[in-house]
Design an enzyme around this catalytic site. Sequence first.
Site, mmCIF file in Angstrom:
data_model
loop_
_atom_site.group_PDB
_atom_site.id
_atom_site.type_symbol
_atom_site.label_atom_id
_atom_site.label_comp_id
_atom_site.label_asym_id
_atom_site.label_seq_id
_atom_site.Cartn_x
_atom_site.Cartn_y
_atom_site.Cartn_z
ATOM 1 N N TYR A 128 -1.893 -0.472 10.340
ATOM 2 C CA TYR A 128 -1.969 -0.925 8.941
ATOM 3 C C TYR A 128 -0.672 -0.602 8.192
ATOM 4 O O TYR A 128 -0.107 -1.463 7.509
ATOM 5 C CB TYR A 128 -3.159 -0.244 8.252
ATOM 6 C CG TYR A 128 -3.264 -0.537 6.770
ATOM 7 C CD1 TYR A 128 -3.427 -1.842 6.308
ATOM 8 C CD2 TYR A 128 -3.199 0.493 5.828
ATOM 9 C CE1 TYR A 128 -3.522 -2.112 4.947
ATOM 10 C CE2 TYR A 128 -3.301 0.227 4.468
ATOM 11 C CZ TYR A 128 -3.459 -1.073 4.033
ATOM 12 O OH TYR A 128 -3.547 -1.345 2.692
ATOM 13 N N SER A 179 0.850 -1.199 0.000
ATOM 14 C CA SER A 179 0.000 0.000 0.000
ATOM 15 C C SER A 179 0.880 1.241 0.000
ATOM 16 O O SER A 179 1.996 1.214 0.547
ATOM 17 C CB SER A 179 -0.877 0.016 1.262
ATOM 18 O OG SER A 179 -1.527 1.268 1.387
HETATM 19 P P1 NAP Z 1 -11.554 -5.805 0.047
HETATM 20 O O1 NAP Z 1 -12.455 -5.218 -0.960
HETATM 21 O O2 NAP Z 1 -11.896 -5.648 1.491
HETATM 22 O O3 NAP Z 1 -11.360 -7.363 -0.252
HETATM 23 C C1 NAP Z 1 -10.517 -8.090 0.614
HETATM 24 C C2 NAP Z 1 -10.312 -9.489 0.087
HETATM 25 O O4 NAP Z 1 -9.400 -10.156 0.993
HETATM 26 C C3 NAP Z 1 -11.591 -10.317 0.077
HETATM 27 O O5 NAP Z 1 -11.549 -11.202 -1.016
HETATM 28 C C4 NAP Z 1 -11.506 -11.102 1.380
HETATM 29 O O6 NAP Z 1 -12.161 -12.371 1.343
HETATM 30 C C5 NAP Z 1 -10.008 -11.341 1.459
HETATM 31 N N1 NAP Z 1 -9.573 -11.661 2.814
HETATM 32 C C6 NAP Z 1 -9.660 -10.903 3.935
HETATM 33 N N2 NAP Z 1 -9.149 -11.571 4.974
HETATM 34 C C7 NAP Z 1 -8.733 -12.780 4.497
HETATM 35 C C8 NAP Z 1 -8.136 -13.916 5.069
HETATM 36 N N3 NAP Z 1 -7.857 -13.968 6.379
HETATM 37 N N4 NAP Z 1 -7.835 -14.968 4.269
HETATM 38 C C9 NAP Z 1 -8.123 -14.933 2.945
HETATM 39 N N5 NAP Z 1 -8.694 -13.881 2.340
HETATM 40 C C10 NAP Z 1 -9.001 -12.822 3.114
HETATM 41 O O7 NAP Z 1 -10.057 -5.272 -0.084
HETATM 42 P P2 NAP Z 1 -9.342 -4.382 -1.228
HETATM 43 O O8 NAP Z 1 -9.651 -2.968 -0.986
HETATM 44 O O9 NAP Z 1 -9.585 -4.990 -2.554
HETATM 45 O O10 NAP Z 1 -7.813 -4.579 -0.802
HETATM 46 C C11 NAP Z 1 -7.053 -5.678 -1.284
HETATM 47 C C12 NAP Z 1 -5.593 -5.482 -0.896
HETATM 48 O O11 NAP Z 1 -5.137 -4.230 -1.415
HETATM 49 C C13 NAP Z 1 -5.335 -5.436 0.605
HETATM 50 O O12 NAP Z 1 -4.129 -6.084 0.894
HETATM 51 C C14 NAP Z 1 -5.224 -3.959 0.890
HETATM 52 O O13 NAP Z 1 -4.433 -3.693 2.027
HETATM 53 C C15 NAP Z 1 -4.570 -3.460 -0.384
HETATM 54 N N6 NAP Z 1 -4.812 -2.034 -0.650
HETATM 55 C C16 NAP Z 1 -6.072 -1.575 -0.850
HETATM 56 C C17 NAP Z 1 -6.275 -0.223 -1.116
HETATM 57 C C18 NAP Z 1 -7.647 0.362 -1.344
HETATM 58 O O14 NAP Z 1 -7.789 1.602 -1.319
HETATM 59 N N7 NAP Z 1 -8.663 -0.442 -1.587
HETATM 60 C C19 NAP Z 1 -5.178 0.644 -1.165
HETATM 61 C C20 NAP Z 1 -3.906 0.149 -0.955
HETATM 62 C C21 NAP Z 1 -3.738 -1.210 -0.705
HETATM 63 P P3 NAP Z 1 -13.662 -12.541 1.921
HETATM 64 O O15 NAP Z 1 -14.512 -11.659 1.049
HETATM 65 O O16 NAP Z 1 -13.970 -13.983 1.765
HETATM 66 O O17 NAP Z 1 -13.600 -12.080 3.346
#
Ligand code: NAP
Length: 250
Positions: free
Chosen positions: A155, A142
């Site tokens: 985080y 991130s």
């Molecule tokens: P999201 O919409 O909340 O989706 C999270 C995904 O991770 C879901 O598929 C969830 O599965 C899965 N997950 C959560 N806990 C888990 C576990 N213990 N084991 C296996 N799977 C798990 O998240 P996102 O925004 O797409 O973010 C994805 C990644 O990008 C993360 O690492 C986040 O830190 C990073 N990121 C996001 C942003 C942003 O602005 N969105 C920015 C920078 C970095 P379930 O649905 O089955 O729970």
Amino acid sequence: MSKLENKVAIVTGASKGIGASIAKYFAAEGAKVVVNYASSKEGADKIVKEITNLGGTAISIQADVSNEADVIRLFEETKTAFGKLDILVNNAGIYQYAPIEQVSVESVHQHFNINVLGSILAIREALKLFGDKGGNIINISSGASNTPLPTGSVYSATKAALDAITIALSKEFSGRNIRINSILPGVVETEGSHSAGFIGSDFEAKLVATTPLGRTGQPEDIAKVVFLASDDAGWITGEKISVSGGIYGI
Ligand code: NAP
């Protein structure tokens, strides 16, 4: 020929958001994809269906990446289904922002168990399936790693740890034909960032106002970095690559 023809990829946390988009892009480039999820079976199966409807190959596998037995099973089931592994994307992650006075022991453990331990366990198991041919690892970090924000100490610490793992392992894998890189997204519109209250907030508006490319990211903006998993990126390893519209440029 497509960039990932004959490759097998696991994308953790691919039932929604950035992971789901990466799974779809990988499949569109010819990879056979494992769509991992923790609890959203419906979401994961929907992504698999979208991929197979377009002629791609994908399966969903439930596994909580913070649970060692689950992670071992995830890779065993991948081997049974596809016989090998070429690419691991450590995308599963959680992010809860809170003032330090409100940070609980449980929250710290949960963040580190999923974002850091989960990635370590997955990498350890991936190495067994990569074998002598090598492989490719992408850690979804991130911008909060390089540019921590108020209330994001826990985080940011997990993502800084993940970047340190990327750099250490890129050296540890010397001579083994394994590349490993971190992608550092800016704010991306996903189910997670909606639930966290980022999307539509003053915080988002301020970020967009100072983002050179003038908008919040979409999952596809991150997924398009698919080339990192292909031979096009054959001389790139140990890097932290910002994909943030310029706001988190290093
Ligand atoms: P999201 O919409 O909340 O989706 C999270 C995904 O991770 C879901 O598929 C969830 O599965 C899965 N997950 C959560 N806990 C888990 C576990 N213990 N084991 C296996 N799977 C798990 O998240 P996102 O925004 O797409 O973010 C994805 C990644 O990008 C993360 O690492 C986040 O830190 C990073 N990121 C996001 C942003 C942003 O602005 N969105 C920015 C920078 C970095 P379930 O649905 O089955 O729970």
